[in-house]
Motif scaffolding. Structure first.
Motif, PDB file in Angstrom:
ATOM      1  N   ASP A  58       2.081  63.552  81.579  1.00  0.00           N
ATOM      2  CA  ASP A  58       1.636  62.590  80.573  1.00  0.00           C
ATOM      3  C   ASP A  58       0.564  63.628  79.588  1.00  0.00           C
ATOM      4  O   ASP A  58       0.834  63.482  78.525  1.00  0.00           O
ATOM      5  CB  ASP A  58       0.976  61.359  80.943  1.00  0.00           C
ATOM      6  CG  ASP A  58       2.096  60.522  81.773  1.00  0.00           C
ATOM      7  OD1 ASP A  58       3.115  60.698  81.548  1.00  0.00           O
ATOM      8  OD2 ASP A  58       1.732  59.627  82.367  1.00  0.00           O
ATOM      9  N   ARG A  59       0.105  64.342  80.330  1.00  0.00           N
ATOM     10  CA  ARG A  59      -1.145  64.987  79.525  1.00  0.00           C
ATOM     11  C   ARG A  59      -0.548  66.204  78.694  1.00  0.00           C
ATOM     12  O   ARG A  59      -0.679  66.230  77.618  1.00  0.00           O
ATOM     13  CB  ARG A  59      -2.018  65.775  80.571  1.00  0.00           C
ATOM     14  CG  ARG A  59      -2.807  64.733  81.522  1.00  0.00           C
ATOM     15  CD  ARG A  59      -3.924  63.816  80.362  1.00  0.00           C
ATOM     16  NE  ARG A  59      -4.522  63.002  81.369  1.00  0.00           N
ATOM     17  CZ  ARG A  59      -5.659  62.535  81.233  1.00  0.00           C
ATOM     18  NH1 ARG A  59      -6.375  62.709  80.198  1.00  0.00           N
ATOM     19  NH2 ARG A  59      -6.040  61.649  82.095  1.00  0.00           N
ATOM     20  N   LEU A  60       0.678  66.802  79.329  1.00  0.00           N
ATOM     21  CA  LEU A  60       1.262  67.878  78.739  1.00  0.00           C
ATOM     22  C   LEU A  60       2.031  67.024  77.349  1.00  0.00           C
ATOM     23  O   LEU A  60       2.514  67.703  76.384  1.00  0.00           O
ATOM     24  CB  LEU A  60       2.165  68.600  79.632  1.00  0.00           C
ATOM     25  CG  LEU A  60       1.477  69.701  80.488  1.00  0.00           C
ATOM     26  CD1 LEU A  60       2.702  70.011  81.571  1.00  0.00           C
ATOM     27  CD2 LEU A  60       1.210  70.856  79.676  1.00  0.00           C
ATOM     28  N   THR A  61       2.655  66.067  77.749  1.00  0.00           N
ATOM     29  CA  THR A  61       3.406  65.222  76.595  1.00  0.00           C
ATOM     30  C   THR A  61       2.598  65.014  75.529  1.00  0.00           C
ATOM     31  O   THR A  61       2.713  65.160  74.440  1.00  0.00           O
ATOM     32  CB  THR A  61       4.201  64.064  77.145  1.00  0.00           C
ATOM     33  OG1 THR A  61       5.033  64.554  78.214  1.00  0.00           O
ATOM     34  CG2 THR A  61       4.973  63.467  76.190  1.00  0.00           C
ATOM     35  N   ALA A  62       1.377  64.578  75.995  1.00  0.00           N
ATOM     36  CA  ALA A  62       0.472  64.115  74.672  1.00  0.00           C
ATOM     37  C   ALA A  62      -0.035  65.608  73.964  1.00  0.00           C
ATOM     38  O   ALA A  62       0.112  65.362  72.610  1.00  0.00           O
ATOM     39  CB  ALA A  62      -0.904  63.513  75.322  1.00  0.00           C
ATOM     40  N   TYR A  63      -0.250  66.586  74.680  1.00  0.00           N
ATOM     41  CA  TYR A  63      -0.541  67.643  73.864  1.00  0.00           C
ATOM     42  C   TYR A  63       0.655  67.943  73.177  1.00  0.00           C
ATOM     43  O   TYR A  63       0.714  68.467  71.854  1.00  0.00           O
ATOM     44  CB  TYR A  63      -0.729  68.791  74.835  1.00  0.00           C
ATOM     45  CG  TYR A  63      -0.838  70.287  74.160  1.00  0.00           C
ATOM     46  CD1 TYR A  63      -2.070  70.578  73.249  1.00  0.00           C
ATOM     47  CD2 TYR A  63      -0.043  71.232  74.551  1.00  0.00           C
ATOM     48  CE1 TYR A  63      -2.060  71.754  72.728  1.00  0.00           C
ATOM     49  CE2 TYR A  63      -0.020  72.589  74.046  1.00  0.00           C
ATOM     50  CZ  TYR A  63      -0.973  72.767  73.065  1.00  0.00           C
ATOM     51  OH  TYR A  63      -1.140  74.104  72.445  1.00  0.00           O
ATOM     52  N   LEU A  64       2.020  68.256  73.410  1.00  0.00           N
ATOM     53  CA  LEU A  64       3.157  68.623  73.001  1.00  0.00           C
ATOM     54  C   LEU A  64       3.516  67.724  71.651  1.00  0.00           C
ATOM     55  O   LEU A  64       4.158  68.125  70.579  1.00  0.00           O
ATOM     56  CB  LEU A  64       4.471  68.558  73.660  1.00  0.00           C
ATOM     57  CG  LEU A  64       4.261  69.921  74.771  1.00  0.00           C
ATOM     58  CD1 LEU A  64       5.345  69.790  75.935  1.00  0.00           C
ATOM     59  CD2 LEU A  64       4.080  71.325  74.076  1.00  0.00           C
ATOM     60  N   HIS A  65       3.074  66.610  71.684  1.00  0.00           N
ATOM     61  CA  HIS A  65       3.223  65.434  70.712  1.00  0.00           C
ATOM     62  C   HIS A  65       2.044  65.441  69.769  1.00  0.00           C
ATOM     63  O   HIS A  65       1.933  64.504  68.830  1.00  0.00           O
ATOM     64  CB  HIS A  65       3.603  63.816  70.912  1.00  0.00           C
ATOM     65  CG  HIS A  65       4.924  63.787  71.591  1.00  0.00           C
ATOM     66  ND1 HIS A  65       5.287  63.297  73.076  1.00  0.00           N
ATOM     67  CD2 HIS A  65       6.104  64.245  71.320  1.00  0.00           C
ATOM     68  CE1 HIS A  65       6.572  63.346  73.267  1.00  0.00           C
ATOM     69  NE2 HIS A  65       7.007  64.130  72.362  1.00  0.00           N
ATOM     70  N   HIS A  66       1.319  66.397  69.715  1.00  0.00           N
ATOM     71  CA  HIS A  66      -0.203  66.443  68.893  1.00  0.00           C
ATOM     72  C   HIS A  66      -0.867  65.303  69.214  1.00  0.00           C
ATOM     73  O   HIS A  66      -1.745  64.773  68.099  1.00  0.00           O
ATOM     74  CB  HIS A  66       0.437  66.879  67.484  1.00  0.00           C
ATOM     75  CG  HIS A  66       1.305  68.025  67.396  1.00  0.00           C
ATOM     76  ND1 HIS A  66       0.598  69.306  67.553  1.00  0.00           N
ATOM     77  CD2 HIS A  66       2.698  68.074  67.266  1.00  0.00           C
ATOM     78  CE1 HIS A  66       1.516  70.283  67.445  1.00  0.00           C
ATOM     79  NE2 HIS A  66       2.900  69.544  67.189  1.00  0.00           N
ATOM     80  N   GLU A  67      -1.003  64.667  70.202  1.00  0.00           N
ATOM     81  CA  GLU A  67      -2.182  63.409  70.524  1.00  0.00           C
ATOM     82  C   GLU A  67      -3.137  64.025  71.149  1.00  0.00           C
ATOM     83  O   GLU A  67      -4.258  63.325  71.058  1.00  0.00           O
ATOM     84  CB  GLU A  67      -1.174  62.555  71.329  1.00  0.00           C
ATOM     85  CG  GLU A  67      -0.145  61.775  70.665  1.00  0.00           C
ATOM     86  CD  GLU A  67       0.868  60.917  71.499  1.00  0.00           C
ATOM     87  OE1 GLU A  67       0.400  61.259  73.089  1.00  0.00           O
ATOM     88  OE2 GLU A  67       1.788  60.720  71.209  1.00  0.00           O
ATOM     89  N   TRP A  68      -3.075  65.271  71.596  1.00  0.00           N
ATOM     90  CA  TRP A  68      -4.320  65.841  72.224  1.00  0.00           C
ATOM     91  C   TRP A  68      -4.209  67.311  71.507  1.00  0.00           C
ATOM     92  O   TRP A  68      -3.222  68.058  71.507  1.00  0.00           O
ATOM     93  CB  TRP A  68      -4.186  65.953  73.745  1.00  0.00           C
ATOM     94  CG  TRP A  68      -4.675  64.925  74.646  1.00  0.00           C
ATOM     95  CD1 TRP A  68      -4.606  63.686  74.463  1.00  0.00           C
ATOM     96  CD2 TRP A  68      -5.119  64.952  75.858  1.00  0.00           C
ATOM     97  NE1 TRP A  68      -4.953  62.933  75.287  1.00  0.00           N
ATOM     98  CE2 TRP A  68      -5.385  63.412  76.447  1.00  0.00           C
ATOM     99  CE3 TRP A  68      -5.553  65.888  76.754  1.00  0.00           C
ATOM    100  CZ2 TRP A  68      -5.919  63.164  77.395  1.00  0.00           C
ATOM    101  CZ3 TRP A  68      -5.992  65.643  77.963  1.00  0.00           C
ATOM    102  CH2 TRP A  68      -6.300  64.378  78.254  1.00  0.00           C
ATOM    103  N   LYS A  69      -5.494  67.805  71.314  1.00  0.00           N
ATOM    104  CA  LYS A  69      -5.811  68.893  70.932  1.00  0.00           C
ATOM    105  C   LYS A  69      -5.797  69.946  72.212  1.00  0.00           C
ATOM    106  O   LYS A  69      -6.062  69.633  73.324  1.00  0.00           O
ATOM    107  CB  LYS A  69      -7.029  69.242  70.242  1.00  0.00           C
ATOM    108  CG  LYS A  69      -7.120  68.421  69.067  1.00  0.00           C
ATOM    109  CD  LYS A  69      -8.478  68.665  68.190  1.00  0.00           C
ATOM    110  CE  LYS A  69      -8.489  67.674  67.087  1.00  0.00           C
ATOM    111  NZ  LYS A  69      -9.789  67.571  66.343  1.00  0.00           N
ATOM    112  N   LEU A  70      -5.767  71.144  72.065  1.00  0.00           N
ATOM    113  CA  LEU A  70      -5.640  72.042  73.089  1.00  0.00           C
ATOM    114  C   LEU A  70      -7.119  72.044  73.931  1.00  0.00           C
ATOM    115  O   LEU A  70      -7.004  72.175  75.175  1.00  0.00           O
ATOM    116  CB  LEU A  70      -5.463  73.672  72.680  1.00  0.00           C
ATOM    117  CG  LEU A  70      -5.440  74.869  73.590  1.00  0.00           C
ATOM    118  CD1 LEU A  70      -4.537  74.333  74.675  1.00  0.00           C
ATOM    119  CD2 LEU A  70      -5.325  75.958  72.964  1.00  0.00           C
TER     120      LEU A  70
END
Length: 65
Positions: free
Chosen positions: A11-23
């Motif tokens: 879920d965390r990786l998906t959020a990052y890949l969908h630009h929902e989370w910053k690096l």
């Protein structure tokens, strides 16, 4: 911190890949997880290795590609 499961990591990786989370947010989560988290017994070593890698993703030599 709650138990870290493979679903949470996904879920965390998906959020990052969908630009929902910053690096920076992903790295902060991973660093905190390494310090305080308990990894699910199933796939413990794999989860720990993935989260450890995410924790250094902001370092140029270890960045995500």
């Amino acid at each position: 911190m709650a138990l870290i499961t493979s679903q949470e990591v996904a879920d965390r990786l998906t959020a990052y890949l969908h630009h929902e989370w910053k690096l920076e947010e992903l790295v902060d989560w991973a660093e905190q997880s390494m310090m305080e988290g308990a990894f699910a017994r199933e796939h413990h070593e794999t989860l720990r290795d993935i989260v450890a890698r995410l924790g250094v993703a902001d370092v140029k030599a270890f960045g995500l590609t």
